[in-house]
Design a protein around this motif. Structure first.
Motif, PDB file in Angstrom:
ATOM      1  N   LYS A  24       0.806  -1.223   0.000  1.00 52.12           N
ATOM      2  CA  LYS A  24       0.000   0.000   0.000  1.00 52.12           C
ATOM      3  C   LYS A  24       0.839   1.273   0.000  1.00 52.12           C
ATOM      4  O   LYS A  24       0.322   2.362  -0.180  1.00 52.12           O
ATOM      5  CB  LYS A  24      -0.942   0.005   1.208  1.00 52.12           C
ATOM      6  CG  LYS A  24      -1.985  -1.085   1.122  1.00 52.12           C
ATOM      7  CD  LYS A  24      -2.934  -1.013   2.289  1.00 52.12           C
ATOM      8  CE  LYS A  24      -4.002  -2.098   2.168  1.00 52.12           C
ATOM      9  NZ  LYS A  24      -4.927  -2.081   3.285  1.00 52.12           N
ATOM     10  N   GLN A  44      -5.167   5.133  -1.836  1.00 55.45           N
ATOM     11  CA  GLN A  44      -6.174   5.353  -0.794  1.00 55.45           C
ATOM     12  C   GLN A  44      -5.956   6.744  -0.206  1.00 55.45           C
ATOM     13  O   GLN A  44      -4.897   7.334  -0.386  1.00 55.45           O
ATOM     14  CB  GLN A  44      -6.014   4.306   0.322  1.00 55.45           C
ATOM     15  CG  GLN A  44      -6.025   2.876  -0.144  1.00 55.45           C
ATOM     16  CD  GLN A  44      -7.373   2.426  -0.661  1.00 55.45           C
ATOM     17  OE1 GLN A  44      -8.403   2.843  -0.136  1.00 55.45           O
ATOM     18  NE2 GLN A  44      -7.379   1.614  -1.691  1.00 55.45           N
ATOM     19  N   LYS A  45      -6.936   7.236   0.539  1.00 60.22           N
ATOM     20  CA  LYS A  45      -6.763   8.535   1.202  1.00 60.22           C
ATOM     21  C   LYS A  45      -5.551   8.531   2.112  1.00 60.22           C
ATOM     22  O   LYS A  45      -4.880   9.541   2.274  1.00 60.22           O
ATOM     23  CB  LYS A  45      -8.011   8.890   2.020  1.00 60.22           C
ATOM     24  CG  LYS A  45      -9.162   9.395   1.198  1.00 60.22           C
ATOM     25  CD  LYS A  45     -10.293   9.848   2.103  1.00 60.22           C
ATOM     26  CE  LYS A  45     -11.430  10.414   1.289  1.00 60.22           C
ATOM     27  NZ  LYS A  45     -12.519  10.889   2.148  1.00 60.22           N
ATOM     28  N   GLU A  46      -5.257   7.369   2.725  1.00 65.12           N
ATOM     29  CA  GLU A  46      -4.122   7.263   3.654  1.00 65.12           C
ATOM     30  C   GLU A  46      -2.775   7.474   2.970  1.00 65.12           C
ATOM     31  O   GLU A  46      -1.765   7.663   3.633  1.00 65.12           O
ATOM     32  CB  GLU A  46      -4.128   5.900   4.363  1.00 65.12           C
ATOM     33  CG  GLU A  46      -5.225   5.743   5.393  1.00 65.12           C
ATOM     34  CD  GLU A  46      -6.568   5.372   4.793  1.00 65.12           C
ATOM     35  OE1 GLU A  46      -6.628   5.054   3.582  1.00 65.12           O
ATOM     36  OE2 GLU A  46      -7.571   5.398   5.525  1.00 65.12           O
ATOM     37  N   GLU A  53      -7.432  10.790  -3.968  1.00 67.59           N
ATOM     38  CA  GLU A  53      -8.701  10.338  -4.552  1.00 67.59           C
ATOM     39  C   GLU A  53      -8.701  10.538  -6.067  1.00 67.59           C
ATOM     40  O   GLU A  53      -9.214   9.702  -6.808  1.00 67.59           O
ATOM     41  CB  GLU A  53      -9.871  11.074  -3.908  1.00 67.59           C
ATOM     42  CG  GLU A  53     -10.159  10.586  -2.500  1.00 67.59           C
ATOM     43  CD  GLU A  53     -11.405  11.223  -1.912  1.00 67.59           C
ATOM     44  OE1 GLU A  53     -11.664  12.426  -2.172  1.00 67.59           O
ATOM     45  OE2 GLU A  53     -12.123  10.509  -1.201  1.00 67.59           O
ATOM     46  N   ARG A  76      -6.608   7.801  -7.461  1.00 73.22           N
ATOM     47  CA  ARG A  76      -7.371   6.559  -7.396  1.00 73.22           C
ATOM     48  C   ARG A  76      -8.306   6.448  -8.609  1.00 73.22           C
ATOM     49  O   ARG A  76      -8.378   5.421  -9.266  1.00 73.22           O
ATOM     50  CB  ARG A  76      -8.178   6.529  -6.092  1.00 73.22           C
ATOM     51  CG  ARG A  76      -9.044   5.304  -5.909  1.00 73.22           C
ATOM     52  CD  ARG A  76      -9.855   5.430  -4.609  1.00 73.22           C
ATOM     53  NE  ARG A  76     -10.730   4.308  -4.438  1.00 73.22           N
ATOM     54  CZ  ARG A  76     -10.373   3.153  -3.909  1.00 73.22           C
ATOM     55  NH1 ARG A  76      -9.147   2.968  -3.469  1.00 73.22           N
ATOM     56  NH2 ARG A  76     -11.243   2.181  -3.792  1.00 73.22           N
TER      57      ARG A  76
END
Length: 194
Positions: A117, A134-136, A184, A187
């Motif tokens: 990730k 991901q937002k993370e 985002e 993504r």
């Protein structure tokens, strides 16, 4: 490792739960979109030397087979100022093994595996081969230290630090939110091309 050492090690881990460490800001990268390219660039906030990171929990995984019990504990870190999970380039775990066959004893290993990730800058082909953002991924910790357990910051000093750098830490939260929006976008871009 004997029974007493095993219990003491587990207790040592528990002492780190909900503890906060100040990590050099140079170890963090934030996601930015520059001229149509998504890049993770060093995080810079004027005057802010460190980011407070909290060890919020340990993910637990148990597995038993052939009179052997394996207990895997993986630290979960969050940014103290916004409670968002932190992504690091490696997943670091403690693996305790309880050997019940013959003479009972315990072993402890520290395992490090690459974190799929954790995303880095690259060309479009490399971007498509990686995990979906991901937002993370907004701000990632490029953790270089070899220690899994973080040094606990003295509570009085931590309070002083949070007061002294309140404006800069609010700026950090804003940078995180902006980078999360960029994550985002990335993504969506990855999903369209995969």
């Amino acid at each position: 490792m004997n029974n007493s050492e095993f219990k003491n090690t587990i207790n040592l881990l528990q002492e780190h739960k909900n503890s906060v460490a100040l990590i050099n800001i140079k170890e963090f990268k934030n996601l930015q979109r520059i001229k149509g390219e998504y890049k993770w660039l060093p995080l810079e906030i004027e005057n802010l030397p460190a980011i407070p990171i909290k060890t919020v929990d340990f993910k637990e995984c148990f597995r038993e087979a052939n009179e052997i019990l394996k207990i895997r504990l993986t630290p979960v870190w969050q940014f103290l100022t916004n409670n968002k999970n932190v992504i690091t380039p490696n997943i670091e775990t403690f693996e305790f093994t309880v050997h019940n066959k013959y003479k009972p004893h315990y072993t402890l290993y520290r395992n490090i595996i690459r974190n799929p990730k954790y995303l880095t800058s690259g060309n479009i082909v490399q971007l498509l081969e990686k995990e979906i953002a991901q937002k993370e991924n907004a701000i990632q910790w490029d953790k270089k230290t070899t220690s899994t357990l973080l040094s606990i910051t003295d509570p009085l000093f931590l309070n002083y630090y949070l007061e002294k750098y309140q404006n800069e830490l609010e700026q950090f939260n804003q940078i995180y939110e902006n980078s999360a929006k960029t994550a985002e976008e990335l993504r969506g871009f990855q999903k369209k091309l995969k």
